[in-house]
Structure formats: C-alpha cells, structure tokens
Scaffold this active site. Structure first.
Site, mmCIF file in Angstrom:
data_model
loop_
_atom_site.group_PDB
_atom_site.id
_atom_site.type_symbol
_atom_site.label_atom_id
_atom_site.label_comp_id
_atom_site.label_asym_id
_atom_site.label_seq_id
_atom_site.Cartn_x
_atom_site.Cartn_y
_atom_site.Cartn_z
ATOM 1 N N THR A 189 0.866 -1.173 0.000
ATOM 2 C CA THR A 189 0.000 0.000 0.000
ATOM 3 C C THR A 189 0.904 1.224 0.000
ATOM 4 O O THR A 189 2.014 1.157 0.505
ATOM 5 C CB THR A 189 -0.889 -0.002 1.258
ATOM 6 O OG1 THR A 189 -1.596 1.220 1.310
ATOM 7 C CG2 THR A 189 -0.110 -0.176 2.537
ATOM 8 N N GLU A 333 -4.907 -2.919 4.426
ATOM 9 C CA GLU A 333 -4.521 -3.485 5.721
ATOM 10 C C GLU A 333 -5.632 -4.306 6.365
ATOM 11 O O GLU A 333 -5.418 -4.962 7.366
ATOM 12 C CB GLU A 333 -4.125 -2.354 6.693
ATOM 13 C CG GLU A 333 -2.823 -1.652 6.359
ATOM 14 C CD GLU A 333 -2.988 -0.474 5.412
ATOM 15 O OE1 GLU A 333 -3.966 -0.471 4.632
ATOM 16 O OE2 GLU A 333 -2.148 0.438 5.438
ATOM 17 N N LYS A 441 -7.265 10.282 -4.078
ATOM 18 C CA LYS A 441 -7.684 9.032 -4.705
ATOM 19 C C LYS A 441 -8.376 9.313 -6.033
ATOM 20 O O LYS A 441 -9.435 9.899 -6.073
ATOM 21 C CB LYS A 441 -8.616 8.252 -3.778
ATOM 22 C CG LYS A 441 -8.703 6.803 -4.194
ATOM 23 C CD LYS A 441 -9.229 5.954 -3.088
ATOM 24 C CE LYS A 441 -8.852 4.489 -3.323
ATOM 25 N NZ LYS A 441 -9.467 3.608 -2.367
ATOM 26 N N TRP A 446 -4.552 5.494 -5.363
ATOM 27 C CA TRP A 446 -4.048 6.517 -4.451
ATOM 28 C C TRP A 446 -2.960 7.327 -5.125
ATOM 29 O O TRP A 446 -2.113 6.795 -5.832
ATOM 30 C CB TRP A 446 -3.419 5.875 -3.224
ATOM 31 C CG TRP A 446 -4.389 5.363 -2.228
ATOM 32 C CD1 TRP A 446 -4.522 4.073 -1.821
ATOM 33 C CD2 TRP A 446 -5.348 6.118 -1.485
ATOM 34 N NE1 TRP A 446 -5.513 3.993 -0.876
ATOM 35 C CE2 TRP A 446 -6.029 5.228 -0.652
ATOM 36 C CE3 TRP A 446 -5.703 7.471 -1.450
ATOM 37 C CZ2 TRP A 446 -7.047 5.629 0.205
ATOM 38 C CZ3 TRP A 446 -6.710 7.874 -0.595
ATOM 39 C CH2 TRP A 446 -7.364 6.964 0.214
HETATM 40 P P1 AMP Z 1 -6.804 1.072 -0.137
HETATM 41 O O1 AMP Z 1 -5.914 0.672 0.991
HETATM 42 O O2 AMP Z 1 -6.070 1.551 -1.326
HETATM 43 O O3 AMP Z 1 -7.736 -0.028 -0.475
HETATM 44 O O4 AMP Z 1 -7.675 2.322 0.307
HETATM 45 C C1 AMP Z 1 -8.431 2.264 1.485
HETATM 46 C C2 AMP Z 1 -9.115 3.582 1.708
HETATM 47 O O5 AMP Z 1 -10.105 3.797 0.690
HETATM 48 C C3 AMP Z 1 -9.872 3.659 2.996
HETATM 49 O O6 AMP Z 1 -9.031 3.957 4.096
HETATM 50 C C4 AMP Z 1 -10.864 4.774 2.697
HETATM 51 O O7 AMP Z 1 -10.272 6.055 2.837
HETATM 52 C C5 AMP Z 1 -11.180 4.547 1.227
HETATM 53 N N1 AMP Z 1 -12.421 3.758 1.104
HETATM 54 C C6 AMP Z 1 -12.563 2.435 0.962
HETATM 55 N N2 AMP Z 1 -13.861 2.080 0.877
HETATM 56 C C7 AMP Z 1 -14.580 3.219 0.986
HETATM 57 C C8 AMP Z 1 -15.982 3.544 0.983
HETATM 58 N N3 AMP Z 1 -16.929 2.621 0.825
HETATM 59 N N4 AMP Z 1 -16.299 4.856 1.133
HETATM 60 C C9 AMP Z 1 -15.367 5.812 1.287
HETATM 61 N N5 AMP Z 1 -14.052 5.577 1.278
HETATM 62 C C10 AMP Z 1 -13.653 4.297 1.138
#
Ligand code: AMP
Length: 540
Positions: A189, A333, A441, A446
């Site tokens: 990540t 995570e 994002k 990201w």
């Molecule tokens: P990643 O580790 O790249 O999968 O990103 C995770 C992050 O995506 C989370 O900490 C949130 O900030 C965002 N995220 C994931 N699912 C949602 C959701 N349903 N609504 C809003 N933000 C989300």
C-alpha cells in the site's frame, strides 16, 4: 478440557479442492488481451494449479518465498493465486499502475525471485528488470507457447512462457498441509509517508475474511451466482472474491484488461452476470454508457462498490436500471472488507430519499472484525450518528504490522488506526466523513500528495508546494498542485506538469497547477490542507 472436534488447518488450497470436488463444472470465463473469451472449470483449474505448483518447485521456489504477479483478472492469475499460496509460498500481487520506481522498490523489498506478467505488462517488466536483477531470476509471461517475442532482459533473468511451463511441469498429487498462520499473500500500500508498505496476509486471515465476505448480509454469493470482479486481483486480492467465489461454487467472469463500459456491459450480458464488484469510477462510467445507449442489463441484479464513497446519485441511477447498488468499506490493511451496508430491521423498509440517505453509509461491521470511532478525548465516540472520530478496527483479518517493519507491529487485540474519519449511527452503521491523511484518490488509485510535493519542490522555479484533492466527476478526485515561486522566478504551469512525466505514474500528474504568493501554515509549520481545499477546490 479441550473440545473433541477435528482440527484442520484453514488453508487456501482447501477452497480450490472443495470447488473442484463439489462444483467441478462451475465456470471461470476469462477475456484475453486480444478480446478472445476462454472457458475453464474449477475442476480443470485445480489440476492446472497442481501442475503449476510443480513448475514453481522446478523454478526453485521454496516454502515462504515470495512470487510476484503483475496481471489483470484471469483464470491464469487465479491458478497462480492457488498454486503459489497452496505450496506455502507468498503470492505478491503488484499493481501495474504504480510508477516503475515503486514497482522496482517493492520487488526488491519483497525479494521476488520469479515474476509472472500478463503479455501487455511484459514491456513494463522488461524496463524494470535491470533495476531488480539482483533478486529476480525469471519473468514468466502469461502467454501461449511462442506467442511472446523475446524481451531484452539483463543476464541472469530468464524469460519463460507460461503455457509451456505448465505443460512441461510434473503434476503434484497433493496439496501440502502446514500451519494456517503461514503467510499466503503480500500487497503493498502507499502510506502517507515514505515508501510503499507490505501487508502480509495469512491463510487463516484470508479464509475467515472470505467466509465473512460471503455472508448473507454482505456479498452473499451462492452456487448459482455469476460474479464479475472488476476490482483487480492485483489490489487486496480483489476483495477476497477469488477465494469467496470458489468457496460456494459461484462462476467467475474475468474481464482481463477490458474494463471500459462497452466491454463490461457486453461481458455482463453475454455471460449472464448477476453480480459485479468494483470502484465508483467504474460504475459512473457504466451508468453514463447505459444512459447514452439506452436499454437495460440482461441479467445484472446487484453491484457492490468500495474503495471510495458511493455517490447517492449512482445508487439512484442503478435503481432505475433495476440494479441494487451496495457498498462496503475497508483498506489494504484490512483484507479489505470490514463493513458492509446490509439491511437491518430498522433500515430494510426505507424508501425514496431515506433509502438513498442510508445507502451512502459505509455499513456495519461483519462478524470477525470490529470498528469504532475515537473522539478527540481519546475515548470511543458514542453511536449517536453525530459524534465524529478517527476510525480504527480490529479482527481476524486486520494487519498487525507491515512486512519487514518490526517497528510497525501492534498487539493482537489492539485497534488498527485506518486514517479515516467518520461516525457511527445508533444502528451501528459507519459513515465516513473525511480522511485524516492527505492522499488523493483518483479512479480507485491513491496518489501521494507528499510525493507530488517532493517532486514539485525539486523544480528550480518552485519554493514550496502543496498537492490537494480536487473533486472530479469522472475520477472522484484529481490532484491539484499549488506552488509558491522562488524569488525572481516565474513557474509556468504547463512546464511544471511536464516536469512530472516519468517521475510518477501518468494518472498521478496534477491536472492543474496554481501559482500562489504564499501557502497557509498552522502553528507547527504544517501546511493547512483544509484551508487550501477551501480556497482552491470548493472545500468547506
Ligand atoms: P486502499 O488501501 O487503497 O484499499 O484504500 C483504502 C481507503 O479507501 C480507505 O481507508 C478509505 O479512505 C477509502 N475507502 C474504501 N472504501 C470506501 C468507501 N466505501 N467509502 C469511502 N471511502 C472508502
């Protein structure tokens, strides 16, 4: 006194064994790079995965070794998932959209000796190979015998083609049995600071997560389901679907690299897909396409969304098309699913606006994981639908540290800080309101604001820089860069944008650059991002 029940290790290989035995004819349909559709079954895939396990052993892969993949969703990637983890090695999925520098860094950090790549990513792999020649011994291209032309690789890095490798390998008779806590997968990540960090999943965590994802109040697949994961297998194990689908014998429809709305709709209609899973950007594009072309889906009934907030308008648009849109929340995570917006008695009967208001919630915790908001006083914020806090979680599939970073480890029962900010309502539904980190994002990817700022201040005309997320209809967010000129210099926005080329992935290059006289700073000297968002990106 201990119970008198069988104790069997929770191993990923047991899923594909079950699928081959009880859902042997269930289909895995994949679209290849050239658009061709190929079909296989769980029975055939399990056998090929055992052959592939033999091939991996012949390549010198041993228990605990990391094996990398750089690939889209396909039957071959699924074979790799099972063969690599099944033999006790670690399936390290790499996001091909990362900048080549980051990919080289994580291959080195993970010490991947073998890299499996889709043919379309072979040139990317070849470009990175000289930088990772110290660890990498072979690049295996996921292609037919003789289909791939010779790549220009450094000495010591062999090029192999997948089909001849599997063909020539000895079929292994058995799946090995080992401790369920053995590492099974690795996914990096991009953190808020520094280099990408590795999340190391275990067989046990992946299995328990798959059970939970599949529960009736969550993704709820069954043997009659035909699911199309748009969410990529290179990111957080495609939300566990490659495990959860064969667990119940659901057919998997793999789109490969063809993720545009026209191809997705054709695949959905042609392959009788009733459930699909992806990020809001994909759904926005699909809904737009449906509106332009008219008509409806032939068989699609449900979509699951995650990775970013599910816009209210999207839920309404899908409802008009006869499709239920629901969201889950989590992160790399957390394997990733922690919450899912399944109905409760209090919410099941909601209609109209009230239903839409509820649908934008990220959902409630699945059994096996828990979530809480911690207020500024350090105590858990009440579930009153108004008290906001930092969201943390814990459970069977939540990371307790990062790979090869002992300083990051937390206790087994500690709460993992997610960096998200939100509140929980009296029914236990989480609503995210912000995120404490300043990452951007865009279309599910990201973008590190810190990385953009570091590059910007490397330009001779720039004194100080801040990158923020600007709302964008198509991508959710796009990076916006604000720079303060060095005295006597006049930075030109177009030239600054060009300066990013080759330094970051192309999707991370800021869309807009604003030149400002100064940036607002807080008491400790930190740039006030919320103030910048207010000034330049329509934030409050
Ligand atoms: P990643 O580790 O790249 O999968 O990103 C995770 C992050 O995506 C989370 O900490 C949130 O900030 C965002 N995220 C994931 N699912 C949602 C959701 N349903 N609504 C809003 N933000 C989300």
């Amino acid at each position: 006194m201990l119970g008198l029940m069988q104790r069997r290790e929770l191993l990923i290989s047991s899923i594909i064994q079950h699928a081959a035995r009880h859902h042997g004819e269930a289909e895995i349909v994949s679209r290849r790079d050239d658009g061709r559709i190929v079909r296989t079954t769980y029975r055939a895939l399990e056998r090929r995965a055992r052959k592939l396990m033999g091939a991996l052993r012949e390549l010198g892969v041993r228990f605990g070794d990391r094996v990398a993949t750089l690939a889209m969703n396909s039957d071959r990637h699924l074979e790799l998932y099972y063969a690599i983890s099944g033999m006790g090695a670690v399936c390290h999925t790499i996001n091909p959209r990362l900048a080549p520098n980051d990919i080289a860094y994580i291959i080195g950090h993970a010490e991947d000796h073998v890299l499996f790549v889709d043919a379309c990513f072979a040139p990317l792999a070849a470009a990175i190979a000289p930088r990772v020649a110290a660890v990498l011994r072979a690049i295996v291209v996921l292609a037919e015998t003789g289909e791939m032309k010779q790549l220009d690789l450094p000495p010591g890095v062999a090029q192999l083609d997948y089909e001849s490798l599997v063909e020539a390998a000895d079929e292994q008779d058995d799946w090995p049995v080992f401790d369920e806590n053995t590492a099974s997968g690795l996914c990096y990540t991009s953190g808020t600071t520094g280099m990408p960090k590795g999340v190391l999943y275990s067989h046990r965590s992946s299995l328990l997560h798959a059970y939970a994802v599949n529960s009736a109040d969550a993704v709820a697949m069954r043997a009659t389901t035909r699911v199309l994961p748009v969410v990529p297998m290179f990111h957080v194990n495609a939300w566990g679907l490659p495990y959860a689908a064969p667990m119940v014998g659901a057919a998997l429809i793999m789109p490969g690299r063809h993720l545009d709305p026209v191809s997705l709709r054709a695949l959905m209609d042609g392959e009788r897909v009733d459930l699909s899973v992806g990020v809001p950007t994909v759904w926005l594009a699909l809904v737009h396409h449906m509106r332009q072309t008219g008509g409806g889906f032939r068989t699609l009934k449900r979509i699951m969304s995650g990775g970013a907030a599910l816009p209210r308008a999207l839920v309404a648009a899908f409802a008009e098309l006869g499709v239920e849109a629901c969201q889950g929340w989590g992160m790399t995570e957390t394997s990733p699913v922690v919450t899912y917006n399944g109905p409760k008695p209090a919410t099941a009967a909601l209609t109209g606006e009230a239903r839409l208001d509820h649908a934008v919630r990220q959902g409630r915790a699945l059994f096996g994981a828990d979530v809480r908001a911690v207020g500024p006083d350090g105590a858990e914020a009440p579930w009153d639908g108004g008290s906001q806090g930092d969201i943390s979680c814990r459970g069977h599939w939540i990371a307790k540290g990062y790979f090869r970073a002992p300083e990051s480890e937390i206790a087994d029962d500690a709460w993992f800080p997610t960096g998200d900010v939100g509140l929980i309502d009296p029914d236990g539904f989480l609503l995210l309101t912000d995120r404490s980190k300043d990452l951007i994002k865009s279309g599910g990817e990201w973008i590190s604001s810190i990385e953009l700022e570091n590059i910007a201040v490397g330009h001779p005309d720039v004194a100080e820089a801040a990158a923020i997320a600007a709302p964008d209809e198509k991508w959710g967010e796009r990076p916006l860069l604000i720079v303060v000129p060095r005295q006597g210099h006049e930075p030109r926005p177009e030239e600054l944008r060009a300066f990013f080329k080759g330094k970051v992935a192309s999707f991370a290059i800021p869309d807009r650059v604003i030149v400002a006289a100064e940036l607002p700073h807080g008491a400790t000297g930190k740039i006030l991002k919320h103030e910048l968002r207010r000034l330049y990106a329509g934030g409050k």
